[in-house]
Design a protein around this motif. Structure first.
Motif, short mmCIF file in Angstrom:
data_model
loop_
_atom_site.label_atom_id
_atom_site.label_comp_id
_atom_site.label_asym_id
_atom_site.label_seq_id
_atom_site.Cartn_x
_atom_site.Cartn_y
_atom_site.Cartn_z
N UNK A 1 19.96 -17.82 -11.49
CA UNK A 1 18.69 -17.11 -11.70
C UNK A 1 18.95 -15.63 -11.94
N UNK A 2 18.33 -15.05 -12.98
CA UNK A 2 18.49 -13.64 -13.26
C UNK A 2 17.87 -12.80 -12.16
N UNK A 3 18.47 -11.63 -11.92
CA UNK A 3 17.90 -10.70 -10.95
C UNK A 3 16.58 -10.16 -11.49
N UNK A 4 15.54 -10.23 -10.69
CA UNK A 4 14.24 -9.71 -11.07
C UNK A 4 14.02 -8.35 -10.41
N UNK A 5 13.07 -7.60 -10.99
CA UNK A 5 12.73 -6.27 -10.51
C UNK A 5 11.23 -6.27 -10.20
N UNK A 6 10.92 -6.39 -8.91
CA UNK A 6 9.53 -6.57 -8.47
C UNK A 6 8.90 -5.23 -8.09
N UNK A 7 7.64 -5.06 -8.51
CA UNK A 7 6.86 -3.88 -8.15
C UNK A 7 5.50 -4.33 -7.66
N UNK A 8 5.17 -3.95 -6.43
CA UNK A 8 3.94 -4.39 -5.79
C UNK A 8 2.98 -3.23 -5.55
N UNK A 9 1.73 -3.39 -5.96
CA UNK A 9 0.67 -2.50 -5.53
C UNK A 9 0.50 -2.65 -4.02
N UNK A 10 -0.08 -1.65 -3.37
CA UNK A 10 -0.26 -1.72 -1.92
C UNK A 10 -1.63 -2.30 -1.54
N UNK A 11 -2.68 -1.51 -1.74
CA UNK A 11 -4.01 -1.87 -1.24
C UNK A 11 -4.58 -3.07 -1.98
N UNK A 12 -4.92 -4.11 -1.23
CA UNK A 12 -5.52 -5.30 -1.83
C UNK A 12 -4.51 -6.26 -2.42
N UNK A 13 -3.25 -5.84 -2.48
CA UNK A 13 -2.17 -6.71 -2.96
C UNK A 13 -1.25 -7.05 -1.79
N UNK A 14 -0.52 -6.05 -1.32
CA UNK A 14 0.30 -6.28 -0.14
C UNK A 14 -0.52 -6.25 1.14
N UNK A 15 -1.56 -5.41 1.19
CA UNK A 15 -2.30 -5.24 2.44
C UNK A 15 -3.67 -5.90 2.38
N UNK A 16 -4.15 -6.23 3.57
CA UNK A 16 -5.48 -6.79 3.77
C UNK A 16 -6.45 -5.63 3.91
N UNK A 17 -7.49 -5.58 3.06
CA UNK A 17 -8.45 -4.48 3.11
C UNK A 17 -9.10 -4.35 4.48
N UNK A 18 -9.25 -5.47 5.17
CA UNK A 18 -9.94 -5.43 6.47
C UNK A 18 -9.08 -4.79 7.55
N UNK A 19 -7.80 -5.09 7.58
CA UNK A 19 -6.92 -4.59 8.63
C UNK A 19 -6.10 -3.38 8.22
N UNK A 20 -5.98 -3.16 6.90
CA UNK A 20 -5.12 -2.10 6.33
C UNK A 20 -3.64 -2.37 6.58
#
Length: 257
Positions: A1-20
């Motif tokens: 598998x080729x090495x991938x380069x991941x980029x994640x948004x924070x709010x609403x993607x990685x984090x839960x809006x309710x808990x932050x």
């Protein structure tokens, strides 16, 4: 598998809006992607000083921040571009002539600078920790770099600020307009150039309107199930919502673990 380069948004993607807080399955996904040997980073509009603690807390060392102007590689800030100085000063001149309050961010900190207290008199304080530096002798024309501009212009009066269209602007609050670097896609391209890595191995995850610029046809774009419809329309894949383990499920689906 080729090495991938991941980029994640924070709010609403990685984090839960309710808990932050980061969604537990999202944290598990980040850990497993790193273990599999992929490059994993954050892509956020937040300033470097505001995003660094989160980056470290989730075990990452790489980040596109400041809306794409800032790059952090292996824990080191290697780039932080200011606004186009000529265009920024044009906005300042016009906003001042129109009588709107102005705040300036001149470095990578919570400090904002102003000639007077007009901004807070017109719209109140910013809705985040801020240190206000009021200096009546502040000379806009003498400034050599400006990172952000806040103008206390309501949305219904934006058309009066004709220079607005020359510089990227965002409105997260109805009372004021913010001018900042807003090219997360270019920030990712800059990061990949630093790394000497192929753009077609990039994978981005996002959920909201400010992620539209990050969704680029050159690479893979994954919209969360809780994303706005406009982002879903640009996505190459739509996963479940962030709180329904969407990031983890997408990584499993593509075999990235």
């Amino acid at each position: 598998m080729n090495r991938k380069y991941f980029f994640f948004d924070i709010d609403g993607t990685l984090t839960d809006h309710r808990t932050k807080e980061i969604v537990p399955s999202a944290q598990a996904a980040l850990d497993k992607l790193l273990l599999a040997g992929h490059f994993v980073g954050i892509a956020t509009g937040r300033a470097h000083y505001k995003a660094s603690d989160f980056m470290h807390a989730v075990g990452l060392k790489n980040m596109v921040c400041c809306g794409g102007a800032g790059l952090v590689i292996n824990g080191e800030l290697v780039q932080n571009l200011p606004l186009d100085l000529f265009k920024a000063k044009e906005v300042l001149r016009e906003a001042e002539q129109l009588g709107y309050g102005i705040l300036l961010m001149l470095d990578d900190s919570m400090k904002v600078h102003a000639k007077n207290n007009l901004f807070r008199e017109q719209v109140g304080s910013r809705k985040e920790p801020t240190a206000y530096i009021i200096d009546p002798s502040l000379d806009f024309e003498a400034l050599e770099s400006i990172y952000k501009i806040y103008v206390s212009i309501p949305s219904e009066e934006e058309n009066l600020l004709t220079s607005k269209e020359t510089l990227g602007s965002l409105r997260f609050e109805p009372e004021y307009l913010m001018f900042q670097y807003d090219e997360k896609n270019q920030g990712i391209r800059d990061m990949m150039e630093h790394l000497g890595a192929p753009l077609d191995e990039v994978v981005v995850f996002g959920d909201d309107f400010n992620d539209l610029v990050m969704f680029d046809p050159t690479w893979s774009n994954i919209a969360m199930g809780n994303a706005c419809q406009e982002l879903k329309n640009k996505a190459s894949y739509i996963t479940d919502s962030n709180v329904e383990d969407g990031i983890y499920k997408a990584c499993e689906h593509f075999g990235w673990f």
